[in-house]
Design an enzyme around this catalytic site. Structure first.
Site, short mmCIF file in Angstrom:
data_model
loop_
_atom_site.label_atom_id
_atom_site.label_comp_id
_atom_site.label_asym_id
_atom_site.label_seq_id
_atom_site.Cartn_x
_atom_site.Cartn_y
_atom_site.Cartn_z
N HIS A 20 36.13 -44.51 112.55
CA HIS A 20 36.40 -43.83 113.48
C HIS A 20 35.17 -42.91 114.52
O HIS A 20 34.21 -43.51 113.74
CB HIS A 20 37.80 -42.72 113.85
CG HIS A 20 37.99 -41.32 112.94
ND1 HIS A 20 36.19 -40.65 112.99
CD2 HIS A 20 38.41 -40.84 111.47
CE1 HIS A 20 36.30 -40.01 111.78
NE2 HIS A 20 37.11 -40.19 111.17
N HIS A 23 32.45 -41.84 111.90
CA HIS A 23 31.69 -42.66 110.96
C HIS A 23 31.05 -43.09 112.08
O HIS A 23 29.64 -43.45 111.14
CB HIS A 23 33.52 -43.47 109.86
CG HIS A 23 34.10 -42.66 109.38
ND1 HIS A 23 35.45 -43.32 109.86
CD2 HIS A 23 34.16 -42.07 108.68
CE1 HIS A 23 36.37 -42.45 109.06
NE2 HIS A 23 35.53 -42.04 108.66
N CYS A 128 43.98 -31.37 97.04
CA CYS A 128 44.46 -32.14 98.19
C CYS A 128 43.89 -33.51 98.13
O CYS A 128 42.73 -33.80 98.29
CB CYS A 128 43.83 -31.29 99.21
SG CYS A 128 43.81 -32.08 100.56
N CYS A 131 41.31 -34.65 100.86
CA CYS A 131 40.34 -34.56 100.80
C CYS A 131 39.89 -35.65 99.15
O CYS A 131 38.23 -35.86 98.67
CB CYS A 131 40.24 -33.28 100.08
SG CYS A 131 40.33 -32.16 101.97
N CYS A 145 44.97 -27.29 103.07
CA CYS A 145 44.11 -27.63 103.01
C CYS A 145 43.31 -27.48 104.59
O CYS A 145 44.33 -28.29 105.68
CB CYS A 145 44.40 -28.77 102.42
SG CYS A 145 42.54 -30.13 103.41
N HIS A 148 43.65 -30.95 106.55
CA HIS A 148 43.90 -32.03 106.06
C HIS A 148 46.16 -31.30 106.43
O HIS A 148 46.78 -31.93 107.11
CB HIS A 148 44.72 -32.59 105.32
CG HIS A 148 43.33 -33.40 104.56
ND1 HIS A 148 42.05 -33.52 104.15
CD2 HIS A 148 42.85 -34.34 105.42
CE1 HIS A 148 41.21 -34.33 104.29
NE2 HIS A 148 41.86 -35.10 105.13
N LYS A 296 39.94 -31.77 114.34
CA LYS A 296 39.10 -32.88 114.26
C LYS A 296 39.82 -33.74 114.25
O LYS A 296 41.13 -33.89 114.79
CB LYS A 296 39.76 -32.23 112.75
CG LYS A 296 39.01 -33.19 111.90
CD LYS A 296 39.53 -33.39 110.45
CE LYS A 296 38.83 -33.99 109.43
NZ LYS A 296 38.73 -33.72 108.07
N LYS A 299 42.73 -39.87 111.81
CA LYS A 299 44.01 -40.47 111.80
C LYS A 299 45.42 -39.89 111.46
O LYS A 299 46.51 -39.94 112.11
CB LYS A 299 44.14 -41.65 110.94
CG LYS A 299 44.54 -42.83 111.91
CD LYS A 299 44.65 -43.88 110.98
CE LYS A 299 46.20 -44.73 111.72
NZ LYS A 299 46.38 -46.26 110.47
N1 MSP Z 1 34.33 -41.32 100.53
C1 MSP Z 1 34.02 -39.68 100.93
C2 MSP Z 1 32.84 -39.65 100.82
C3 MSP Z 1 32.30 -40.81 99.65
S1 MSP Z 1 30.24 -40.73 100.06
C4 MSP Z 1 30.00 -40.89 97.94
C5 MSP Z 1 34.22 -39.57 102.36
N2 MSP Z 1 34.45 -39.76 103.22
S2 MSP Z 1 35.43 -40.05 104.48
O1 MSP Z 1 36.32 -41.46 105.15
O2 MSP Z 1 35.73 -39.36 105.04
O3 MSP Z 1 33.80 -39.77 106.00
C6 MSP Z 1 33.21 -38.51 105.65
C7 MSP Z 1 31.94 -39.02 106.84
O4 MSP Z 1 32.35 -39.55 108.41
C8 MSP Z 1 30.44 -37.72 107.32
O5 MSP Z 1 30.68 -36.97 105.78
C9 MSP Z 1 30.84 -37.53 108.39
O6 MSP Z 1 29.53 -38.32 107.35
C10 MSP Z 1 31.52 -38.82 108.78
N3 MSP Z 1 32.33 -37.52 109.49
C11 MSP Z 1 34.23 -37.88 109.31
N4 MSP Z 1 34.23 -37.25 111.12
C12 MSP Z 1 33.49 -37.07 111.03
C13 MSP Z 1 34.03 -36.22 112.64
N5 MSP Z 1 34.59 -35.85 113.85
N6 MSP Z 1 32.31 -36.15 112.99
C14 MSP Z 1 31.79 -36.10 112.40
N7 MSP Z 1 31.13 -36.83 111.12
C15 MSP Z 1 32.39 -37.57 110.92
O7 MSP Z 1 34.38 -38.28 102.91
#
Ligand code: MSP
Length: 482
Positions: A20, A23, A128, A131, A145, A148, A296, A299
């Site tokens: 999304h 990412h 959770c 997470c 949490c 979530h 936040k 999905k």
């Molecule tokens: N898989 C773990 C990370 C492991 S790293 C060793 C994870 N994945 S995640 O898909 O949830 O990705 C989290 C990351 O995605 C955040 O730290 C950030 O880089 C990015 N983001 C996810 N949602 C976001 C927002 N709403 N806003 C900005 N960045 C965000 O956690």
């Protein structure tokens, strides 16, 4: 010639859903830094990838009615397609389900077990699944949490534990004296205060999760997904788990992420490295978090804009620009499609697009201009903006860096309005005025290269230098108004 290296990472993203905007933001951010340092002559490695193991992915595969492996393969293709669409210039893409990664993880587990950092115990706590983390009461809001909106479940299991508690004090010191930099500084303070509470040992094995790396010393369990995931930063640049043979690019110069995963990256991750006697990353940078209409983006909460929708509406460079200009240094930001469209029209269709079109229309009437001396005032302004942009990018203030480029565009607009080249009758004088504006436009394009590379390229194609002449062509519309 010796070239300095620059190694930058994004988190490996969970594949339970498509990427999304959050990412996309981190990945575009990393891409801009990677492109910038490449343009400045560094040897760059930019790593991104996907996090494929654990209960959450196992569940998602089950819901989709697929084997985890097949499910992950499909998600892998989706992630790659979107990064390609966004022009992401990553040098590596790590899948945590790859054989080479799993082998290295297994080797590390064995080392940690043999060295006494992993021991057998019992773990009980609130977990959770969203997470994939144990939570303490103080992490919860109304018993749920906050990320979530789900109540965690009580888990008690015989488990292998990692001696995280042994590293709290040492980490505090390392972070305090900036051996491992945390930026922005506010986050450094937050982490130091979190570490002051002390660290507890954590469970690093799962009996009930099959989709993971099995423990080399007890095949009935798999490794905790975070431990597996962290090691991507090493395996993604070719490490096989041999402590005597670390990859050339190690350590990371910048690890990008958002605040949601900052704590784990400043406790479990560096503790693992300390236990293995591997040098630590130089900097961990936490950028802001997007919310969508105040919530936040997630999905499971049904609150998302997909990156491909944004690219379709605003073009790839438009989407890159809007993402990066939406968050100030370290600050959170709220998005809405209306606000994005307004910004697109103001900055891209009008600002950059309009300035480029005006200069090229006038320039193309002349067609060829000889390169001559630049007006002092304009030359000074260009240098000043270049300096400010560099400084901001180096400090990871990329929204501010972009804003500097827009200052140059406004300045150019001002020059255009002041000199009114369309009214000048004397050809020599008109050419001189236009020459200055064209150099200014080229400087804008030069500065925009890491941010919106396709647009920069289009501008360069319209103002080509060959020998001592600039050939000027009218290009198409860069950003059609919405
Ligand atoms: N898989 C773990 C990370 C492991 S790293 C060793 C994870 N994945 S995640 O898909 O949830 O990705 C989290 C990351 O995605 C955040 O730290 C950030 O880089 C990015 N983001 C996810 N949602 C976001 C927002 N709403 N806003 C900005 N960045 C965000 O956690």
């Amino acid at each position: 010639m010796f070239k300095k290296k620059f190694y930058i990472t994004t988190p490996v993203y969970y594949v339970n859903a498509r990427p999304h905007l959050g990412h996309a933001y981190t990945t575009v951010f990393a891409d801009i830094l990677a492109r910038y340092h490449r343009l400045n002559g560094k040897r760059v490695f930019f790593l991104t990838g996907i996090d494929e193991h654990g209960a959450k992915i196992e569940e998602a595969a089950k819901r989709a009615g697929k084997e985890p492996k097949k499910f992950c393969d499909e998600q892998n293709a989706v992630f790659k397609k979107i990064w390609k669409l966004f022009n992401i210039s990553n040098d590596g893409f790590i899948r945590t389900s790859s054989d080479s990664h799993k082998k290295a993880v297994s080797r590390v587990l064995k080392t940690l077990f043999n060295n006494g950092f992993i021991y057998k115990g019992v773990y009980e706590g609130l977990y959770c699944e969203g997470c994939e983390q144990y939570k303490s009461e103080r992490d919860l809001v109304d018993g749920k949490c906050p990320d979530h909106q789900k109540e965690p479940v009580l888990m008690k299991e015989e488990s292998y534990m990692f001696k995280l508690s042994a590293f709290g004090e040492k980490l505090k010191k390392i972070i305090n004296n900036d051996k491992l930099k945390i930026r922005p500084l506010g986050k450094k303070k937050e982490i130091l205060s979190f570490l002051s509470g002390g660290l507890n040992d954590i469970s690093i094995s799962r009996k009930n999760v099959k989709w993971g790396v099995s423990l080399p010393f007890d095949k009935s369990s798999t490794a905790y997904v975070w431990l597996d995931a962290f090691l991507n930063y090493l395996t993604g640049i070719g490490w096989n788990g041999d402590l005597k043979n670390l990859p050339n690019f190690w350590p990371p110069d910048v690890q990008l992420m958002a605040k949601d995963i900052l704590r784990v990256h400043l406790s479990i991750w560096p503790a693992l490295l300390l236990a293995l006697k591997i040098s630590l990353p130089k900097m961990i940078f936490s950028h802001g978090f997007f919310t969508l209409n105040g919530w936040k983006m997630s999905k499971s909460l049904g609150n998302v804009i997909w990156p491909e929708e944004l690219a379709e509406k605003f073009g790839v460079d438009g989407a890159r620009y809007l993402l990066i200009s939406s968050l100030a240094y370290g600050a959170d930001g709220d998005l809405s499609l209306e606000k994005l469209a307004e910004k697109y029209n103001a900055d891209l269709a009008n600002g950059l697009g309009n300035f480029t079109a005006r200069v090229l229309t006038l320039g193309s009437q002349i067609g060829k201009i000889k390169i001559s001396g630049l007006n002092k005032n304009i030359g000074k302004k260009i240098k000043e903006i270049q300096k400010n942009t560099d400084k901001n990018i180096k400090e990871l203030k990329i929204q501010e860096a972009l804003a500097e480029v827009w200052r140059l565009i406004s300045f150019g607009d001002g020059e255009l309005n002041k000199t009114e080249p369309w009214k000048i009758e004397d050809t020599e004088c008109k050419v001189r005025v236009l020459f200055n504006l064209i150099i200014l436009l080229r400087s804008v394009a030069e500065l925009l290269k890491p941010f919106i590379p396709q647009t920069a390229e289009k501008i360069f194609r319209s103002v080509k230098i060959s020998g001592k002449t600039i050939n000027i062509k009218k290009g198409g519309i860069l950003f059609p108004r919405i």
